[in-house]
Design an enzyme around this catalytic site. Sequence first.
Site, PDB file in Angstrom:
ATOM      1  N   GLY A 148      -7.313   2.107   2.606  1.00  0.00           N
ATOM      2  CA  GLY A 148      -7.822   2.665   1.190  1.00  0.00           C
ATOM      3  C   GLY A 148      -8.701   4.089   1.146  1.00  0.00           C
ATOM      4  N   HIS A 157     -41.895  -4.767  18.735  1.00  0.00           N
ATOM      5  CA  HIS A 157     -42.707  -3.763  19.127  1.00  0.00           C
ATOM      6  C   HIS A 157     -42.405  -2.699  20.185  1.00  0.00           C
ATOM      7  CE1 HIS A 157     -45.965  -0.825  18.466  1.00  0.00           C
ATOM      8  NE2 HIS A 157     -46.326  -1.044  19.875  1.00  0.00           N
ATOM      9  N   TYR A 208     -24.409   9.690  -5.023  1.00  0.00           N
ATOM     10  CA  TYR A 208     -23.947   9.340  -3.620  1.00  0.00           C
ATOM     11  C   TYR A 208     -23.027  10.428  -3.033  1.00  0.00           C
ATOM     12  CZ  TYR A 208     -24.930   4.260  -4.086  1.00  0.00           C
ATOM     13  OH  TYR A 208     -25.274   3.045  -4.150  1.00  0.00           O
ATOM     14  N   MET A 248     -19.324   0.161  -7.071  1.00  0.00           N
ATOM     15  CA  MET A 248     -18.377   0.601  -6.348  1.00  0.00           C
ATOM     16  C   MET A 248     -18.585   0.914  -4.788  1.00  0.00           C
ATOM     17  SD  MET A 248     -16.315   2.828  -9.052  1.00  0.00           S
ATOM     18  CE  MET A 248     -15.237   2.319 -10.303  1.00  0.00           C
ATOM     19  N   GLU A 308       0.779  -1.215  -0.079  1.00  0.00           N
ATOM     20  CA  GLU A 308      -0.137   0.003  -0.049  1.00  0.00           C
ATOM     21  C   GLU A 308       0.820   1.071   0.012  1.00  0.00           C
ATOM     22  OE1 GLU A 308      -3.558   0.774   0.068  1.00  0.00           O
ATOM     23  OE2 GLU A 308      -2.278   2.919  -0.212  1.00  0.00           O
TER      24      GLU A 308
HETATM   25  P1  FAD Z   1      -9.852   1.780  -2.349  1.00  0.00           P
HETATM   26  O1  FAD Z   1     -10.427   1.755  -1.157  1.00  0.00           O
HETATM   27  O2  FAD Z   1      -9.719   2.498  -3.344  1.00  0.00           O
HETATM   28  O3  FAD Z   1      -8.251   1.281  -1.975  1.00  0.00           O
HETATM   29  C1  FAD Z   1      -7.227   1.139  -3.107  1.00  0.00           C
HETATM   30  C2  FAD Z   1      -5.983   1.196  -2.300  1.00  0.00           C
HETATM   31  O4  FAD Z   1      -4.880   0.632  -3.398  1.00  0.00           O
HETATM   32  C3  FAD Z   1      -5.691   2.726  -2.006  1.00  0.00           C
HETATM   33  O5  FAD Z   1      -5.287   2.848  -0.517  1.00  0.00           O
HETATM   34  C4  FAD Z   1      -4.302   3.094  -2.964  1.00  0.00           C
HETATM   35  O6  FAD Z   1      -3.510   4.126  -2.395  1.00  0.00           O
HETATM   36  C5  FAD Z   1      -3.855   1.546  -3.198  1.00  0.00           C
HETATM   37  N1  FAD Z   1      -2.937   1.502  -4.436  1.00  0.00           N
HETATM   38  C6  FAD Z   1      -3.468   1.849  -5.736  1.00  0.00           C
HETATM   39  N2  FAD Z   1      -2.507   1.573  -6.646  1.00  0.00           N
HETATM   40  C7  FAD Z   1      -1.331   1.044  -5.689  1.00  0.00           C
HETATM   41  C8  FAD Z   1      -0.144   0.594  -6.083  1.00  0.00           C
HETATM   42  N3  FAD Z   1       0.197   0.367  -7.497  1.00  0.00           N
HETATM   43  N4  FAD Z   1       0.814   0.152  -5.236  1.00  0.00           N
HETATM   44  C9  FAD Z   1       0.326   0.326  -3.960  1.00  0.00           C
HETATM   45  N5  FAD Z   1      -0.991   0.606  -3.255  1.00  0.00           N
HETATM   46  C10 FAD Z   1      -1.633   1.043  -4.450  1.00  0.00           C
HETATM   47  N6  FAD Z   1     -18.652   2.789  -0.127  1.00  0.00           N
HETATM   48  C11 FAD Z   1     -19.502   2.170   0.677  1.00  0.00           C
HETATM   49  O7  FAD Z   1     -19.984   1.055   0.866  1.00  0.00           O
HETATM   50  N7  FAD Z   1     -20.217   2.827   1.812  1.00  0.00           N
HETATM   51  C12 FAD Z   1     -19.724   4.451   2.030  1.00  0.00           C
HETATM   52  O8  FAD Z   1     -20.582   4.925   2.727  1.00  0.00           O
HETATM   53  C13 FAD Z   1     -18.969   4.881   1.078  1.00  0.00           C
HETATM   54  N8  FAD Z   1     -18.748   6.227   1.337  1.00  0.00           N
HETATM   55  C14 FAD Z   1     -17.818   6.645   0.179  1.00  0.00           C
HETATM   56  C15 FAD Z   1     -17.580   8.183   0.390  1.00  0.00           C
HETATM   57  C16 FAD Z   1     -16.783   8.764  -0.667  1.00  0.00           C
HETATM   58  C17 FAD Z   1     -16.335  10.148  -0.386  1.00  0.00           C
HETATM   59  C18 FAD Z   1     -16.154   7.758  -1.544  1.00  0.00           C
HETATM   60  C19 FAD Z   1     -14.999   8.743  -2.309  1.00  0.00           C
HETATM   61  C20 FAD Z   1     -16.207   6.677  -1.823  1.00  0.00           C
HETATM   62  C21 FAD Z   1     -17.253   6.026  -0.886  1.00  0.00           C
HETATM   63  N9  FAD Z   1     -17.511   4.688  -0.730  1.00  0.00           N
HETATM   64  C22 FAD Z   1     -18.663   4.025   0.006  1.00  0.00           C
HETATM   65  C23 FAD Z   1     -16.808   3.610  -1.880  1.00  0.00           C
HETATM   66  C24 FAD Z   1     -15.553   3.004  -1.165  1.00  0.00           C
HETATM   67  O9  FAD Z   1     -14.729   3.844  -0.762  1.00  0.00           O
HETATM   68  C25 FAD Z   1     -15.098   1.973  -2.382  1.00  0.00           C
HETATM   69  O10 FAD Z   1     -16.146   1.206  -2.719  1.00  0.00           O
HETATM   70  C26 FAD Z   1     -13.773   1.281  -1.568  1.00  0.00           C
HETATM   71  O11 FAD Z   1     -13.061   1.925  -0.744  1.00  0.00           O
HETATM   72  C27 FAD Z   1     -13.300   0.308  -2.478  1.00  0.00           C
HETATM   73  O12 FAD Z   1     -12.479  -0.577  -1.828  1.00  0.00           O
HETATM   74  P2  FAD Z   1     -11.210  -1.059  -2.482  1.00  0.00           P
HETATM   75  O13 FAD Z   1     -10.474  -1.937  -1.729  1.00  0.00           O
HETATM   76  O14 FAD Z   1     -11.648  -1.639  -3.987  1.00  0.00           O
HETATM   77  O15 FAD Z   1     -10.147   0.282  -3.026  1.00  0.00           O
HETATM   78  P1  NAI Z   2     -22.447   8.648  -8.648  1.00  0.00           P
HETATM   79  O1  NAI Z   2     -22.000   7.785  -9.708  1.00  0.00           O
HETATM   80  O2  NAI Z   2     -23.058   8.302  -7.449  1.00  0.00           O
HETATM   81  O3  NAI Z   2     -23.326  10.009  -9.147  1.00  0.00           O
HETATM   82  C1  NAI Z   2     -22.668  10.679 -10.110  1.00  0.00           C
HETATM   83  C2  NAI Z   2     -23.830  11.624 -10.653  1.00  0.00           C
HETATM   84  O4  NAI Z   2     -23.314  12.819 -11.574  1.00  0.00           O
HETATM   85  C3  NAI Z   2     -24.910  10.926 -11.545  1.00  0.00           C
HETATM   86  O5  NAI Z   2     -26.202  11.119 -11.158  1.00  0.00           O
HETATM   87  C4  NAI Z   2     -24.558  11.190 -12.975  1.00  0.00           C
HETATM   88  O6  NAI Z   2     -25.546  11.503 -13.793  1.00  0.00           O
HETATM   89  C5  NAI Z   2     -23.904  12.606 -12.854  1.00  0.00           C
HETATM   90  N1  NAI Z   2     -23.356  13.101 -13.711  1.00  0.00           N
HETATM   91  C6  NAI Z   2     -22.004  12.487 -14.719  1.00  0.00           C
HETATM   92  N2  NAI Z   2     -21.479  13.444 -15.414  1.00  0.00           N
HETATM   93  C7  NAI Z   2     -22.131  14.781 -15.243  1.00  0.00           C
HETATM   94  C8  NAI Z   2     -21.764  15.979 -15.641  1.00  0.00           C
HETATM   95  N3  NAI Z   2     -20.854  16.148 -16.626  1.00  0.00           N
HETATM   96  N4  NAI Z   2     -22.400  16.694 -14.967  1.00  0.00           N
HETATM   97  C9  NAI Z   2     -23.445  16.752 -14.324  1.00  0.00           C
HETATM   98  N5  NAI Z   2     -23.934  15.653 -13.648  1.00  0.00           N
HETATM   99  C10 NAI Z   2     -23.284  14.382 -14.092  1.00  0.00           C
HETATM  100  O7  NAI Z   2     -20.993   9.129  -8.435  1.00  0.00           O
HETATM  101  P2  NAI Z   2     -20.251   9.734  -7.001  1.00  0.00           P
HETATM  102  O8  NAI Z   2     -21.353  10.557  -6.315  1.00  0.00           O
HETATM  103  O9  NAI Z   2     -19.144  10.414  -7.605  1.00  0.00           O
HETATM  104  O10 NAI Z   2     -19.874   8.641  -6.160  1.00  0.00           O
HETATM  105  C11 NAI Z   2     -18.775   7.702  -6.804  1.00  0.00           C
HETATM  106  C12 NAI Z   2     -19.212   6.363  -6.476  1.00  0.00           C
HETATM  107  O11 NAI Z   2     -18.719   6.113  -4.865  1.00  0.00           O
HETATM  108  C13 NAI Z   2     -20.547   6.021  -6.357  1.00  0.00           C
HETATM  109  O12 NAI Z   2     -20.977   5.457  -7.305  1.00  0.00           O
HETATM  110  C14 NAI Z   2     -20.517   4.900  -5.115  1.00  0.00           C
HETATM  111  O13 NAI Z   2     -20.259   3.831  -5.507  1.00  0.00           O
HETATM  112  C15 NAI Z   2     -19.582   5.410  -4.270  1.00  0.00           C
HETATM  113  N6  NAI Z   2     -19.978   6.032  -2.891  1.00  0.00           N
HETATM  114  C16 NAI Z   2     -20.778   5.319  -2.267  1.00  0.00           C
HETATM  115  C17 NAI Z   2     -21.490   5.861  -0.986  1.00  0.00           C
HETATM  116  C18 NAI Z   2     -22.220   5.050  -0.272  1.00  0.00           C
HETATM  117  O14 NAI Z   2     -22.240   3.926  -0.242  1.00  0.00           O
HETATM  118  N7  NAI Z   2     -22.869   5.697   0.568  1.00  0.00           N
HETATM  119  C19 NAI Z   2     -21.048   7.328  -0.763  1.00  0.00           C
HETATM  120  C20 NAI Z   2     -20.152   7.867  -1.534  1.00  0.00           C
HETATM  121  C21 NAI Z   2     -19.514   7.264  -2.727  1.00  0.00           C
END
Ligand code: FAD
Ligand code: NAI
Length: 468
Positions: free
Chosen positions: A41, A447, A185, A321, A34
């Site tokens: 992550g 309940h 999201y 994702m 990592e």
């Molecule tokens: P990641 O979490 O992206 O981890 C990948 C890791 O690989 C990173 O730490 C990176 O540094 C490392 N890496 C990459 N390339 C290399 C390399 N070549 N060598 C070494 N290390 C490397 N999902 C939910 O289910 N619930 C939520 O509430 C939620 N909220 C979110 C809020 C935000 C703002 C965002 C951006 C995402 C959210 N997600 C949520 C989505 C969730 O974070 C991702 O689906 C999840 O982290 C994916 O896990 P992963 O292990 O595939 O990858």
């Molecule tokens: P998203 O895919 O949830 O939403 C992106 C939105 O942007 C869509 O409604 C799409 O139609 C719109 N869009 C696309 N191109 C556009 C443009 N050019 N102009 C205006 N609108 C546009 O993606 P988001 O919010 O960036 O999150 C990424 C991913 O991260 C999510 O899909 C989810 O998998 C994960 N995530 C999950 C969370 C959770 O589980 N609670 C919280 C945050 C992120």
Amino acid sequence: MSEKFDVVIIGGGPGGYVAAIRAGQLGLKTACIESRGSLGGVCLNIGCIPSKALLQSSEKYEEASHSFAAHGIKLNGIGLDLPTMMARKDKVVTDLTKGVEFLFRKNKVTWIKGKARITAPGKIAVALTDGGSQDVEATSIIVATGSDIVPLPGVEIDEKQIVSSTGALSLAKVPEHFVVIGGGYIGLEMGSVWRRLGSKVTVVEFLDRITPGMDGETGKQLQRVLTKSGFEFKLGTKVVGATKNKKGVTLQLEPATGGERSELTADVVLVAIGRRPYTDGLGLQEIGVALDNRQRVVVDSGYQTNIPGIYAIGDVIPGPMLAHKAEDEGAVLAEILAGQKPHVNYDAIPAVIYTWPEVASVGKTEEELKTAGIAYKAGKFPFTANDRARANGDTEGFVKILADATTDRVLGVHIIGPDAGTMIAEATMAMEYGASAEDIARTTHAHPTLNESMKEAALAVEGHPLHI
Ligand code: FAD
Ligand code: NAI
């Protein structure tokens, strides 16, 4: 001499770190590479966890400011201490990422700190964070490198005035006008945080609806509730450019279908239009690992790529994702590598948007069932008719169950309401066991609980809810 492992995982996110822990538990000699300074992550460092910490704090602030009075609680002089709120969020993150480090030690997983590149099947070169390099060999390599934000041409992220989710989690002051590009999201969750803390929030969405992919009726209800709370939505609108000055950002907008341009000014703009797989510098193309047209790593049902011994899980492969999807794939793949035969049930992966009310769903939407030509019955129950929701003063939303018209098997559940994210577990479990709506309806629910709405929605599928 390079050290040899049974399994080397590239990426320490929910997919990678869970795969590592499970592989360690199963007695495989395991390393996780990592490059970030901490494990966990995107999810633990800049995603799920810090966003939920801020959602929780901002919800408490909003409750204290607007809801306590109705409960007969009088407060004077409520104030916002943003640095403390941010420091709390940072501590939650640090504690949890340190927790993963502890779990690595407990399960004898080696954390190699650096950036990995696969040089050949079974061979990895690591550019170490502290300088120098290390060669590593592995029987199985798992790519768990996650995803990164999709950039928007013409709206360049500087993490100050124009931010990604990472910048939006660490703003130094509450913006007067917070404009979100993308009604998904991230936009709705981070928009909720800053609206509750005092910002005017405008969401610019390209499509004619928010949260595409979500059950249409539930998405419409979410938009109504968020609008009532102060969100403004500009649907069917695209951002074609941005200009920055000292005071803020001016966005140039255009109808999605083309037409007259307009302008929108903001103090801070959040770009949240989706995420894309992250494989930069990994060497996948060089060794011939197949990617699909969206640059996702193509895998078979056992998560193996077209190159034997190289596997991939999480955000970097197709599918939602979501952290729990990545985690389950990580655990299952470790078990496959240890000779077991587990699987992930992709028909029962819940998704939750942590706004208030929350939105949670599992299985098929009404739109998907209609497109697939599957006959279904729908049962819906509003929280206004749930005793506990009334007692709590949280009556927004409903539970909707979609069941097969012939077999009564539950095909999808959609909830908008208080604690929907916790409630969806019951529906996910029911679907995992292939339950019918009648099974849920005949299960005794305590309940007064919010989950009684699930039972009532199931009764509604059968045509005889008791409390409406
Ligand atoms: P990641 O979490 O992206 O981890 C990948 C890791 O690989 C990173 O730490 C990176 O540094 C490392 N890496 C990459 N390339 C290399 C390399 N070549 N060598 C070494 N290390 C490397 N999902 C939910 O289910 N619930 C939520 O509430 C939620 N909220 C979110 C809020 C935000 C703002 C965002 C951006 C995402 C959210 N997600 C949520 C989505 C969730 O974070 C991702 O689906 C999840 O982290 C994916 O896990 P992963 O292990 O595939 O990858
Ligand atoms: P998203 O895919 O949830 O939403 C992106 C939105 O942007 C869509 O409604 C799409 O139609 C719109 N869009 C696309 N191109 C556009 C443009 N050019 N102009 C205006 N609108 C546009 O993606 P988001 O919010 O960036 O999150 C990424 C991913 O991260 C999510 O899909 C989810 O998998 C994960 N995530 C999950 C969370 C959770 O589980 N609670 C919280 C945050 C992120």
